[in-house]
Write an enzyme that holds these catalytic residues in place. Structure first.
Site, PDB file in Angstrom:
ATOM      1  N   ARG A  66       2.529   1.117  10.180  1.00 19.40           N
ATOM      2  CA  ARG A  66       1.815   1.519   8.892  1.00 19.40           C
ATOM      3  C   ARG A  66       2.973   1.547   8.031  1.00 19.40           C
ATOM      4  O   ARG A  66       3.890   2.285   7.799  1.00 19.40           O
ATOM      5  CB  ARG A  66       1.632   2.998   9.251  1.00 19.40           C
ATOM      6  CG  ARG A  66       0.425   3.305   7.752  1.00 19.40           C
ATOM      7  CD  ARG A  66       0.031   4.752   8.174  1.00 19.40           C
ATOM      8  NE  ARG A  66      -0.720   4.871   9.442  1.00 19.40           N
ATOM      9  CZ  ARG A  66      -2.192   4.549   9.426  1.00 19.40           C
ATOM     10  NH1 ARG A  66      -2.723   3.973   8.378  1.00 19.40           N
ATOM     11  NH2 ARG A  66      -2.711   4.566  10.697  1.00 19.40           N
ATOM     12  N   GLU A  94      -5.876  -0.922  15.778  1.00 22.79           N
ATOM     13  CA  GLU A  94      -6.688  -1.797  14.934  1.00 22.79           C
ATOM     14  C   GLU A  94      -5.589  -3.146  14.484  1.00 22.79           C
ATOM     15  O   GLU A  94      -4.772  -2.727  14.035  1.00 22.79           O
ATOM     16  CB  GLU A  94      -7.129  -1.298  13.789  1.00 22.79           C
ATOM     17  CG  GLU A  94      -7.732  -2.126  12.701  1.00 22.79           C
ATOM     18  CD  GLU A  94      -7.616  -1.660  11.176  1.00 22.79           C
ATOM     19  OE1 GLU A  94      -7.558  -2.641  10.173  1.00 22.79           O
ATOM     20  OE2 GLU A  94      -7.549  -0.588  10.951  1.00 22.79           O
ATOM     21  N   SER A 151     -10.076  -5.911  10.437  1.00 27.19           N
ATOM     22  CA  SER A 151     -11.522  -5.335  10.068  1.00 27.19           C
ATOM     23  C   SER A 151     -12.192  -6.658   9.593  1.00 27.19           C
ATOM     24  O   SER A 151     -11.659  -7.296   8.610  1.00 27.19           O
ATOM     25  CB  SER A 151     -11.304  -4.040   8.962  1.00 27.19           C
ATOM     26  OG  SER A 151     -10.654  -3.137   9.894  1.00 27.19           O
ATOM     27  N   ARG A 174       0.848  -1.391  -0.051  1.00 31.61           N
ATOM     28  CA  ARG A 174      -0.034   0.170   0.111  1.00 31.61           C
ATOM     29  C   ARG A 174       0.712   1.188   0.074  1.00 31.61           C
ATOM     30  O   ARG A 174       1.833   1.360   0.810  1.00 31.61           O
ATOM     31  CB  ARG A 174      -0.762   0.008   1.252  1.00 31.61           C
ATOM     32  CG  ARG A 174      -1.842  -1.064   1.138  1.00 31.61           C
ATOM     33  CD  ARG A 174      -2.828  -1.187   2.382  1.00 31.61           C
ATOM     34  NE  ARG A 174      -3.774  -2.415   2.525  1.00 31.61           N
ATOM     35  CZ  ARG A 174      -4.693  -2.642   3.461  1.00 31.61           C
ATOM     36  NH1 ARG A 174      -4.707  -1.642   4.410  1.00 31.61           N
ATOM     37  NH2 ARG A 174      -5.042  -3.887   3.479  1.00 31.61           N
ATOM     38  N   ARG A 227       1.270  -6.601  12.741  1.00 37.45           N
ATOM     39  CA  ARG A 227       0.709  -5.962  13.842  1.00 37.45           C
ATOM     40  C   ARG A 227       0.498  -6.960  15.072  1.00 37.45           C
ATOM     41  O   ARG A 227       0.611  -6.505  16.457  1.00 37.45           O
ATOM     42  CB  ARG A 227      -0.755  -5.430  13.543  1.00 37.45           C
ATOM     43  CG  ARG A 227      -0.511  -4.248  12.607  1.00 37.45           C
ATOM     44  CD  ARG A 227      -1.569  -3.235  12.577  1.00 37.45           C
ATOM     45  NE  ARG A 227      -1.428  -1.842  11.762  1.00 37.45           N
ATOM     46  CZ  ARG A 227      -2.229  -0.779  11.816  1.00 37.45           C
ATOM     47  NH1 ARG A 227      -3.266  -0.946  12.422  1.00 37.45           N
ATOM     48  NH2 ARG A 227      -1.852   0.138  11.015  1.00 37.45           N
TER      49      ARG A 227
END
Length: 469
Positions: free
Chosen positions: A320, A392, A395, A305, A433
């Site tokens: 990130r 987070e 999701s 990303r 993560r």
């Protein structure tokens, strides 16, 4: 992606639901006006074709009567209609594209039972169907208690010499990391543990999908057209370079390059931002039997990303990254079973954290914080003691038929009727993560990291990382 016929029939409900979303979007009346224009073009084109066909019959009749003058006059009229029909066909393509473009940038309509709000501040904690804060607290691992001030993961990782951001920056730039030794092995162990759990206990089929996908696949899972800037394209630059040589003699190069750019969209390949893209597209342009549903897929892949719009956020550490590993879960099911499948997928993701002994909470995202393609999303937020915050880690979303319409993914029900499937996706979970969470929750005062018991079989029985450093 919406059916304009449904919008026509449910204009008021469409506007009311879309108004709950953050951002300005077209009203039903705006879309209907575009469709009216398209219908007008189609009607005029059909009229011209019918007239051409009628004239063609008259030409045959005139020739049969040997009335050559009449036949020639009719043929001239048909010739003029041919030009009109060609223009009409071009107008029809343009009108179809205008409607498709307008519909493609409208997000999914939110479910009625999710909170309305502008951003994450409106999210609500979720304790499960009929659950309470007390029952959730009993079911989830507790927060760890430390006799010292816990460090962030990058402090511990750098201190033991197994997490290197500096050399990664030399190799690739910011938002990359090099893991070494036991930390690298632990990240691999986490991914393998998650795959084994989902395939052996949760009923998913493991898939090893391509990491490069076409634009059609990205459109199907709603990364395109809205999130084009977030994608990493592997070959568009090379293709453009090849084609630039072919337009050297073109006077208006800007226009030609725009045309070429549109051509490249059908040829370029993007690195996947998530395995949701290839896994969900496994059923694109197909009709499956209802008996085959639900289909459940899982994959461990790198994800890529650009993190457009994230400047200044999480600049230190692994939270990130431009490249990270993630275990993805995807389910394809019927409309009637989608809600239950959503709860199951959430439970499957929670099970990963429970077995790792990581404290977490679940949030129902508000309309302003929810992703573009989702009807409803649960976020699992893991506790990071070094940051003294929840972050987070998964999701889990139900998308209804939104993606299925973009992919033309359908099933044949028991009565033989063809219907669109409903799609779901969720992280099961983000491996990087999870590594961060293990490092922060299992850290020792001497800087070492205890290995969660469930991971030890994947690490040759190793119990501690970084001991003696």
């Amino acid at each position: 992606m919406f059916d304009i016929k449904w919008i026509r029939a449910n204009a008021e409900a469409f506007d009311a639901a879309l108004a709950r979303r953050k951002g300005g979007y077209p009203k039903a009346a705006d879309l209907i006006a575009i469709d009216d224009k398209r219908r007008g073009v189609i009607a005029r084109l059909q009229e011209a074709r019918e007239k051409r066909n009628a004239l063609s019959k008259l030409i045959g009749q005139a020739k049969a009567r040997k009335d050559e003058a009449k036949a020639q006059a009719l043929m001239a009229e048909v010739a003029s209609l041919k030009d009109a029909i060609q223009r009409g066909e071009a107008e029809e393509r343009a009108a179809e594209e205008e409607l498709r473009t307008a519909l493609s940038v409208i997000p999914n309509l939110p479910a009625e039972d999710i909170p309305t709000g502008a951003d994450e501040s409106a999210n609500q904690e979720y304790f499960g169907p009929n659950g309470t804060a007390e029952t959730a607290a009993r079911a989830r691992p507790p927060k760890p208690v430390f006799s010292f001030k816990p460090k962030e993961h990058f402090e511990t990782g750098e201190a033991i010499g197994q997490m290197d951001f500096e050399i990664a920056a030399k190799l690739s730039g910011s938002r990359f990391v090099v893991l070494k030794g036991q930390l690298a092995r632990m990240e691999r162990a986490l991914g393998q543990f998650m795959l084994d759990l989902h395939t052996n206990e949760h009923g998913y089929m493991e898939v090893q999908p391509p990491l490069l996908v076409k634009d059609d696949a990205l459109f199907g899972t709603n990364q395109l057209p809205k999130f084009e800037e977030d994608q990493f394209y592997a070959n568009s630059g090379a293709l453009m370079a090849q084609l630039e040589g072919a337009i050297e003699d073109v006077t208006d190069k800007a226009q030609m390059k725009a045309v070429v750019s549109d051509m490249l969209r059908g040829e370029r390949l993007a690195l996947i931002p998530t395995a949701e893209v290839p896994l969900t597209n496994l059923v694109r342009e197909s009709i499956v039997s209802e008996d085959a549903l639900p289909l459940r897929f899982t994959a461990l892949t790198p994800c890529f990303r650009s993190e457009a719009g994230s400047a200044g956020r999480d600049t230190r550490g692994m939270i990130r990254q431009h490249q990270f590993n993630k275990v993805e879960m995807v389910a394809i099911t019927t409309p009637e079973k989608a809600i239950d499948e959503h709860e199951k997928m959430l439970s499957d993701a929670e099970d990963v954290l429970k077995k790792l002994g990581l404290h977490y909470r679940v949030m129902t995202l508000s309309t302003g914080d929810m992703g573009f393609g989702a009807q409803k999303t649960y976020d699992i937020e893991v506790w990071l003691p070094g940051q003294d915050a929840y972050r987070e880690i998964s999701s889990v979303s139900v998308c209804g038929e939104f993606q299925a319409r973009r992919m033309e993914a359908r099933y044949r029900d028991a009565d033989g009727k063809i219907r669109h499937v409903h799609t779901l996706n969720g992280s099961g979970v983000a491996v990087g993560r999870a590594l961060v969470a293990v490092m922060e929750n299992y850290q020792e005062e001497d800087g070492s990291i205890a290995v969660p018991e469930v991971l030890r079989p994947y690490m040759g029985g190793l119990k501690v990382i970084g001991a003696g450093k």
